[in-house]
Design a protein around this motif. Structure first.
Motif, PDB file in Angstrom:
ATOM      1  N   ASN A 108      -7.879  19.693   7.472  1.00 23.26           N
ATOM      2  CA  ASN A 108      -8.272  19.500   6.320  1.00 23.26           C
ATOM      3  C   ASN A 108      -7.372  18.786   5.318  1.00 23.26           C
ATOM      4  O   ASN A 108      -7.762  18.736   3.846  1.00 23.26           O
ATOM      5  N   HIS A 109      -6.050  18.577   5.592  1.00 20.85           N
ATOM      6  CA  HIS A 109      -5.195  17.842   4.453  1.00 20.85           C
ATOM      7  C   HIS A 109      -5.852  16.243   4.248  1.00 20.85           C
ATOM      8  O   HIS A 109      -6.320  15.766   5.171  1.00 20.85           O
ATOM      9  N   LYS A 110      -5.757  16.011   2.918  1.00 18.96           N
ATOM     10  CA  LYS A 110      -6.306  14.540   2.305  1.00 18.96           C
ATOM     11  C   LYS A 110      -5.262  13.759   2.287  1.00 18.96           C
ATOM     12  O   LYS A 110      -4.392  14.138   1.602  1.00 18.96           O
ATOM     13  N   TRP A 111      -5.222  12.642   2.933  1.00 20.98           N
ATOM     14  CA  TRP A 111      -4.269  11.609   2.684  1.00 20.98           C
ATOM     15  C   TRP A 111      -4.951  10.374   2.264  1.00 20.98           C
ATOM     16  O   TRP A 111      -6.051   9.965   2.618  1.00 20.98           O
ATOM     17  N   ILE A 112      -4.319   9.856   0.963  1.00 19.22           N
ATOM     18  CA  ILE A 112      -4.826   8.729   0.245  1.00 19.22           C
ATOM     19  C   ILE A 112      -3.951   7.461   0.399  1.00 19.22           C
ATOM     20  O   ILE A 112      -2.705   7.641   0.203  1.00 19.22           O
ATOM     21  N   VAL A 113      -4.689   6.344   0.243  1.00 19.01           N
ATOM     22  CA  VAL A 113      -3.744   5.227   0.394  1.00 19.01           C
ATOM     23  C   VAL A 113      -4.380   4.436  -0.937  1.00 19.01           C
ATOM     24  O   VAL A 113      -5.512   4.315  -1.015  1.00 19.01           O
ATOM     25  N   LYS A 114      -3.290   3.927  -1.594  1.00 19.16           N
ATOM     26  CA  LYS A 114      -3.648   3.131  -2.991  1.00 19.16           C
ATOM     27  C   LYS A 114      -3.093   1.605  -2.830  1.00 19.16           C
ATOM     28  O   LYS A 114      -1.985   1.561  -2.275  1.00 19.16           O
ATOM     29  N   VAL A 115      -3.480   0.779  -3.210  1.00 26.62           N
ATOM     30  CA  VAL A 115      -3.442  -0.562  -3.483  1.00 26.62           C
ATOM     31  C   VAL A 115      -3.369  -0.895  -4.858  1.00 26.62           C
ATOM     32  O   VAL A 115      -4.676  -0.594  -5.445  1.00 26.62           O
ATOM     33  N   ASN A 116      -2.327  -1.175  -5.598  1.00 22.75           N
ATOM     34  CA  ASN A 116      -2.221  -1.586  -6.944  1.00 22.75           C
ATOM     35  C   ASN A 116      -2.860  -0.293  -7.900  1.00 22.75           C
ATOM     36  O   ASN A 116      -3.782  -0.453  -8.742  1.00 22.75           O
ATOM     37  N   ASP A 117      -2.386   0.719  -7.459  1.00 22.72           N
ATOM     38  CA  ASP A 117      -3.001   1.982  -8.068  1.00 22.72           C
ATOM     39  C   ASP A 117      -4.257   2.420  -8.016  1.00 22.72           C
ATOM     40  O   ASP A 117      -4.884   3.372  -8.692  1.00 22.72           O
ATOM     41  N   GLN A 118      -4.916   1.721  -7.042  1.00 22.12           N
ATOM     42  CA  GLN A 118      -6.566   1.919  -6.840  1.00 22.12           C
ATOM     43  C   GLN A 118      -6.648   2.716  -5.751  1.00 22.12           C
ATOM     44  O   GLN A 118      -6.009   2.256  -4.562  1.00 22.12           O
ATOM     45  N   TRP A 127      -8.510   9.605   4.342  1.00 23.00           N
ATOM     46  CA  TRP A 127      -8.451  10.202   5.553  1.00 23.00           C
ATOM     47  C   TRP A 127      -8.268  11.847   5.393  1.00 23.00           C
ATOM     48  O   TRP A 127      -7.335  12.172   4.703  1.00 23.00           O
ATOM     49  N   VAL A 128      -9.086  12.424   6.093  1.00 30.14           N
ATOM     50  CA  VAL A 128      -9.095  13.744   6.191  1.00 30.14           C
ATOM     51  C   VAL A 128      -8.728  14.176   7.653  1.00 30.14           C
ATOM     52  O   VAL A 128      -9.180  13.758   8.344  1.00 30.14           O
ATOM     53  N   ILE A 129      -7.673  14.975   7.575  1.00 28.80           N
ATOM     54  CA  ILE A 129      -7.129  15.503   9.008  1.00 28.80           C
ATOM     55  C   ILE A 129      -8.397  16.150   9.791  1.00 28.80           C
ATOM     56  O   ILE A 129      -8.464  17.327   9.172  1.00 28.80           O
ATOM     57  N   LYS A 130      -8.467  15.934  10.882  1.00 25.49           N
ATOM     58  CA  LYS A 130      -9.456  16.864  11.761  1.00 25.49           C
ATOM     59  C   LYS A 130      -8.764  17.916  12.456  1.00 25.49           C
ATOM     60  O   LYS A 130      -7.513  18.001  12.731  1.00 25.49           O
ATOM     61  N   ALA A 152       0.710  -1.200  -0.023  1.00 21.47           N
ATOM     62  CA  ALA A 152      -0.103   0.060  -0.195  1.00 21.47           C
ATOM     63  C   ALA A 152       0.842   1.234   0.009  1.00 21.47           C
ATOM     64  O   ALA A 152       1.896   1.109   0.755  1.00 21.47           O
ATOM     65  N   THR A 153       0.568   2.062  -0.799  1.00 20.81           N
ATOM     66  CA  THR A 153       1.180   3.370  -0.959  1.00 20.81           C
ATOM     67  C   THR A 153       0.517   4.675  -0.250  1.00 20.81           C
ATOM     68  O   THR A 153      -0.737   4.677  -0.491  1.00 20.81           O
ATOM     69  N   LEU A 154       1.050   5.501   0.233  1.00 21.35           N
ATOM     70  CA  LEU A 154       0.612   6.599   1.001  1.00 21.35           C
ATOM     71  C   LEU A 154       0.726   7.887   0.181  1.00 21.35           C
ATOM     72  O   LEU A 154       1.877   8.082  -0.191  1.00 21.35           O
ATOM     73  N   TYR A 155      -0.191   8.806   0.098  1.00 20.52           N
ATOM     74  CA  TYR A 155      -0.151   9.928  -0.572  1.00 20.52           C
ATOM     75  C   TYR A 155      -0.836  11.100   0.176  1.00 20.52           C
ATOM     76  O   TYR A 155      -1.627  10.837   0.901  1.00 20.52           O
ATOM     77  N   TRP A 156      -0.085  12.410   0.207  1.00 22.52           N
ATOM     78  CA  TRP A 156      -0.547  13.534   0.539  1.00 22.52           C
ATOM     79  C   TRP A 156      -1.048  14.331  -0.871  1.00 22.52           C
ATOM     80  O   TRP A 156      -0.414  14.418  -1.729  1.00 22.52           O
ATOM     81  N   GLU A 157      -2.415  14.369  -0.803  1.00 24.03           N
ATOM     82  CA  GLU A 157      -3.054  14.654  -1.857  1.00 24.03           C
ATOM     83  C   GLU A 157      -2.681  13.707  -3.055  1.00 24.03           C
ATOM     84  O   GLU A 157      -2.959  12.614  -3.315  1.00 24.03           O
ATOM     85  N   ASN A 158      -1.958  14.343  -4.160  1.00 22.94           N
ATOM     86  CA  ASN A 158      -1.492  13.757  -5.387  1.00 22.94           C
ATOM     87  C   ASN A 158      -0.098  13.425  -5.308  1.00 22.94           C
ATOM     88  O   ASN A 158       0.547  12.740  -6.269  1.00 22.94           O
ATOM     89  N   THR A 159       0.699  13.701  -3.890  1.00 22.66           N
ATOM     90  CA  THR A 159       2.054  13.380  -4.033  1.00 22.66           C
ATOM     91  C   THR A 159       2.624  12.249  -3.266  1.00 22.66           C
ATOM     92  O   THR A 159       2.053  11.961  -2.073  1.00 22.66           O
ATOM     93  N   PHE A 160       3.109  11.339  -3.828  1.00 22.15           N
ATOM     94  CA  PHE A 160       3.576  10.273  -3.336  1.00 22.15           C
ATOM     95  C   PHE A 160       4.385  10.414  -2.128  1.00 22.15           C
ATOM     96  O   PHE A 160       5.327  11.383  -2.174  1.00 22.15           O
ATOM     97  N   LYS A 161       4.020   9.812  -0.760  1.00 19.84           N
ATOM     98  CA  LYS A 161       4.838   9.966   0.241  1.00 19.84           C
ATOM     99  C   LYS A 161       5.820   8.705   0.567  1.00 19.84           C
ATOM    100  O   LYS A 161       7.230   8.919   0.772  1.00 19.84           O
ATOM    101  N   LEU A 174       4.076   5.229  10.593  1.00 18.45           N
ATOM    102  CA  LEU A 174       4.899   6.423   9.875  1.00 18.45           C
ATOM    103  C   LEU A 174       4.399   7.677  10.360  1.00 18.45           C
ATOM    104  O   LEU A 174       2.961   7.979  10.202  1.00 18.45           O
ATOM    105  N   LYS A 175       5.121   8.412  10.691  1.00 18.44           N
ATOM    106  CA  LYS A 175       4.846   9.765  11.151  1.00 18.44           C
ATOM    107  C   LYS A 175       4.940  11.121  10.111  1.00 18.44           C
ATOM    108  O   LYS A 175       5.947  10.900   9.478  1.00 18.44           O
ATOM    109  N   HIS A 176       3.856  11.782  10.184  1.00 17.82           N
ATOM    110  CA  HIS A 176       3.986  12.709   9.144  1.00 17.82           C
ATOM    111  C   HIS A 176       3.373  14.195   9.925  1.00 17.82           C
ATOM    112  O   HIS A 176       2.481  13.913  10.481  1.00 17.82           O
TER     113      HIS A 176
END
Length: 133
Positions: free
Chosen positions: A94-104, A109-112, A70-79, A87-89
């Protein structure tokens, strides 16, 4: 007079003092205002801290997801790739964090606001729910 003190003074009676059941509930509006003011100050301090320093968010895979890529992205930026180890960031409300598996995209998650430490765990349930949609 506290109950056990009363019994020491009058051991033969074994009766509670007449004022034992009376509860002193002197409460005034000033106390409530002070509490609300203190809460308001604390919320303002947390908001200021979050605004200046940001929020510490941790992301990880659940224990049963060993081997999942699984890969973690901040908006569209790979982290980075998620692992079982948190993993700490540093992030902000309101920042949006996205997880992709097989590019899906499998999870977003939206930061509260007002929570300086936030923890997010990707589970199999998250992946299965996304496939059902």
């Amino acid at each position: 007079m506290i109950c056990h003190e009363w019994l020491k003074v009058c051991p033969a009676k074994r009766v509670l003092p007449p004022d034992y059941n009376r509860v002193d509930i002197r409460f005034n509006a000033m106390d409530l205002e002070e509490v609300e003011e203190e809460n308001s100050k604390r919320k303002a301090q947390i908001k200021e801290l979050v605004t200046k320093k940001g929020i510490e968010a941790t992301f990880q895979l659940s224990d049963d997801m060993k081997g999942v890529r699984a890969t973690l992205y901040w908006e569209n930026t790979f982290k980075e790739h998620l692992s079982l180890k948190p993993l700490k960031h540093n992030t902000f409300p309101n920042h949006k964090w996205i997880v992709k598996v097989n590019d899906q995209i499998v999870k977003t998650w939206v930061i509260k606001d007002m929570e300086p430490l936030q923890h997010f765990v990707l589970t199999w349930e998250d992946i299965l729910q996304e496939k059902e949609l």
